[in-house]
Design a protein around this motif. Structure first.
Motif, mmCIF file in Angstrom:
data_model
loop_
_atom_site.group_PDB
_atom_site.id
_atom_site.type_symbol
_atom_site.label_atom_id
_atom_site.label_comp_id
_atom_site.label_asym_id
_atom_site.label_seq_id
_atom_site.Cartn_x
_atom_site.Cartn_y
_atom_site.Cartn_z
ATOM 1 N N GLY A 118 0.787 -1.223 0.000
ATOM 2 C CA GLY A 118 0.000 0.000 0.000
ATOM 3 C C GLY A 118 0.815 1.267 0.000
ATOM 4 O O GLY A 118 0.269 2.362 0.146
ATOM 5 N N GLU A 146 -10.635 -8.982 -8.895
ATOM 6 C CA GLU A 146 -9.491 -8.604 -8.072
ATOM 7 C C GLU A 146 -8.441 -7.860 -8.887
ATOM 8 O O GLU A 146 -7.941 -6.802 -8.474
ATOM 9 N N ARG A 149 -9.750 -4.311 -9.979
ATOM 10 C CA ARG A 149 -9.676 -3.329 -8.898
ATOM 11 C C ARG A 149 -8.231 -2.954 -8.586
ATOM 12 O O ARG A 149 -7.948 -1.798 -8.217
ATOM 13 N N ALA A 150 -7.311 -3.889 -8.729
ATOM 14 C CA ALA A 150 -5.898 -3.592 -8.477
ATOM 15 C C ALA A 150 -5.355 -2.609 -9.518
ATOM 16 O O ALA A 150 -4.644 -1.661 -9.187
ATOM 17 N N GLU A 152 -7.153 -0.502 -11.279
ATOM 18 C CA GLU A 152 -7.861 0.762 -11.061
ATOM 19 C C GLU A 152 -7.281 1.534 -9.893
ATOM 20 O O GLU A 152 -7.022 2.746 -9.989
ATOM 21 N N SER A 153 -7.051 0.873 -8.762
ATOM 22 C CA SER A 153 -6.570 1.568 -7.563
ATOM 23 C C SER A 153 -5.131 2.054 -7.739
ATOM 24 O O SER A 153 -4.788 3.160 -7.311
ATOM 25 N N PHE A 154 -4.265 1.228 -8.367
ATOM 26 C CA PHE A 154 -2.882 1.674 -8.569
ATOM 27 C C PHE A 154 -2.847 2.883 -9.505
ATOM 28 O O PHE A 154 -2.119 3.853 -9.265
ATOM 29 N N TRP A 155 -3.630 2.827 -10.577
ATOM 30 C CA TRP A 155 -3.657 3.954 -11.515
ATOM 31 C C TRP A 155 -4.133 5.228 -10.827
ATOM 32 O O TRP A 155 -3.536 6.300 -10.999
ATOM 33 N N GLN A 156 -5.211 5.126 -10.036
ATOM 34 C CA GLN A 156 -5.728 6.303 -9.356
ATOM 35 C C GLN A 156 -4.699 6.889 -8.391
ATOM 36 O O GLN A 156 -4.630 8.119 -8.200
ATOM 37 N N ALA A 157 -3.899 6.030 -7.771
ATOM 38 C CA ALA A 157 -2.883 6.519 -6.837
ATOM 39 C C ALA A 157 -1.684 7.106 -7.573
ATOM 40 O O ALA A 157 -1.173 8.170 -7.207
ATOM 41 N N TRP A 186 -18.842 -1.323 -14.974
ATOM 42 C CA TRP A 186 -17.509 -0.978 -14.482
ATOM 43 C C TRP A 186 -16.692 -0.259 -15.547
ATOM 44 O O TRP A 186 -15.790 0.522 -15.231
#
Length: 517
Positions: A118, A146, A149-150, A152-157, A186
């Motif tokens: 994280g 899974e 979402r991984a 998506e979340s990494f790109w957003q961060a 989605w």
């Protein structure tokens, strides 16, 4: 096995203590030894990395594509974590493990271990792409929700450090939904279809215009404006979004949006009928082409190895875009016009803007261009229809001269009296005389039917005195009902403080009826 970090710290502490006793007091600093783990030495290469390097040198892997080799090496290194201090840079057009040096590899796996905990930190952009390639190929996350979402979340961060990822990750997320059969909802936030949806609005409006066209040989009736305001708003917004001339950002729209909306939609409908009668292509088709299927490379610009042929499928992403897989070949059925604004449509909207400003005598006219005569004719006819419709539907202004109400009431009373038959007159021995003085002490007034309390209240209001009668609300209602035939309106109302007061326009009429001169 003893903790390596504890042993290193113990050696350093002993060295500092020894140096403190041996050195003279004049020394203010001293060198200390730098002790590293064996795994942190530049010359050290962890065994998993050795195996990964060896995999690329096997004879059976020589026929593999670069994408397959990357995926096979990625699965081999899926659970590996390193702890190597690396401050270098890594840049590659299509980054893979094989394009990295050993220190770069160790630096990547060290950074990846922190990301998985994280701790997303900025690094070489090529490292970020390698991590995304892993997720796209199901390395480090189970394929499906899974992994989606991984990604998506990494790109957003990470986009906070470098928004360059946007142009790649958005279409990859759409492709991932289609490839793995995930819910299409989605993908819709990342589907670049705003342009196509606006074109679809134009197609529907064109179809409505053609369906409402008069039969051949008959003249077109004047357009009925403001029949479907929601449809007109949607059409104008779509035209403004697709045109190089932004008519909704002009001064005329700010001053008179109804005229711009009405005339623009009318011009579009007439122009659609003109194209249907005189051109081989319809209006929308001539501006933006037609929707059709074209080959689509899934996860374009990414290192991706499918591993096998995908099953045949059709994925309806929205009303403007559909993915089709047949025999392992993907196609995208959509509008492939590049998503650019139309200069030809911009010419039409600018001509509408200019001609409408002239018709409305707007203080900020536009310069004339060499527009086609048929276009100017269509626009001027639409403007004429709209101005005629607006004039016919303009609200009527009615002014009432209150000073003439008394004369009207008097004439009405005389007319009513003249129309009474003898039997109706005989019912009242004493004819009604609104000019007869009223005795407030002898009970109800025979002419108006007012009780003593009601008359008392009216006299108090005429004299500017607070009402002395009880039950004022009920008395006011009764008075208004009995005086309605005389005034044709409410005689007494309540002011802001809740106190009864005579309506100013009828004070003189009430005074004449109760206190004749």
């Amino acid at each position: 096995m003893a903790n390596v970090d504890a042993i290193i710290e113990q050696i350093l502490a002993a060295s500092r203590a020894k140096g403190g006793r041996a050195l003279s007091s004049e020394r203010t600093y001293a060198d200390e030894p730098i002790l590293l783990r064996g795994s942190q030495l530049a010359s050290y290469l962890p065994e998993p990395i050795r195996q990964m390097r060896a995999l690329a040198r096997r004879s059976e892997t020589r026929t593999w594509s670069d994408a397959r080799l990357f995926v096979e090496q990625g699965h081999l290194m899926e659970g590996f974590e390193d702890d190597f201090p690396y401050e270098g840079e890594f840049s590659s057009y299509f980054p893979t493990y094989e394009s990295m040096t050993n220190p770069q590899l160790r630096g990547y796996f060290t950074w990846r271990a922190r990301v998985r905990r994280g701790e997303v930190e900025q690094t070489s952009l090529s490292f970020a792409f390698v991590y995304l390639y892993e997720l796209v190929n199901g390395i480090g996350a189970t394929p499906g929700e899974e992994a989606f979402r991984a990604i998506e979340s990494f790109w957003q961060a990470y986009r906070a450090f470098d928004p360059t990822l946007d142009r790649y990750v958005r279409p990859w997320l759409v492709d991932y939904v289609a490839y793995h059969g995930l819910p299409v909802a989605w993908a819709r936030p990342y589907l670049n279809s705003a342009h196509d949806r606006s074109v679809a609005v134009l197609r529907r409006a064109e179809q409505r215009a053609l369906e409402g066209a008069p039969p051949k040989g008959r003249r077109r009736a004047p357009r009925a404006f403001d029949v479907d305001p929601a449809a007109d708003d949607a059409l104008l917004a779509a035209l403004d979004a697709l045109s190089t001339h932004r008519i909704c950002e002009g001064r005329l729209y700010r001053d008179d949006p109804d005229a711009v909306r009405g005339v623009t939609c009318a011009v579009f409908a007439d122009l659609a009928r003109h194209y249907a009668s005189n051109r081989s292509q319809g209006l929308t088709e001539s501006l933006f082409g037609t929707r059709h299927a074209m080959p689509h490379l899934m996860f374009a610009s990414a290192v991706f190895y499918p591993g096998g042929r995908h099953a045949d499928c059709v994925v309806e992403l929205d009303e403007t875009c559909r993915y089709i897989c047949q025999n392992g070949i993907w196609t995208c059925d959509s509008l492939h016009d590049g998503g650019v604004r139309s200069a030809k449509l911009g010419q039409v909207l600018r001509a509408v803007d200019r001609q409408l400003r002239l018709a409305l005598d707007h203080p900020n006219p536009l310069k004339g261009h060499a527009d086609p005569k048929y276009l100017v004719k269509i626009i001027d006819r639409a403007i004429g229809d709209y101005l005629a419709w607006r004039s016919a539907h303009a609200p009527r202004r009615i002014e009432i001269d209150l000073s003439k109400l008394a004369g009207i009431r008097s004439t009405a009373a005389e007319t009513r009296e003249a129309l009474l038959v003898d039997e109706e007159r005989s019912q009242d021995e004493v004819p009604i005389d609104v000019t007869k003085p009223v005795d407030t002490q002898d009970g109800p007034a025979p002419d108006l039917g007012l009780t003593a309390e009601e008359l008392s209240l009216l006299h108090d209001l005429l004299g500017g005195r607070p009402p002395s009668a009880a039950g004022t609300d009920l008395l006011v209602d009764s008075i208004n009902e009995k005086l309605f035939d005389l005034l044709g309106d409410t005689a007494v109302e309540f002011d802001a403080d809740g106190h009864p007061a005579l309506v100013e326009d009828y004070v003189e009429d009430i005074s004449d009826a109760l206190l004749p001169k």
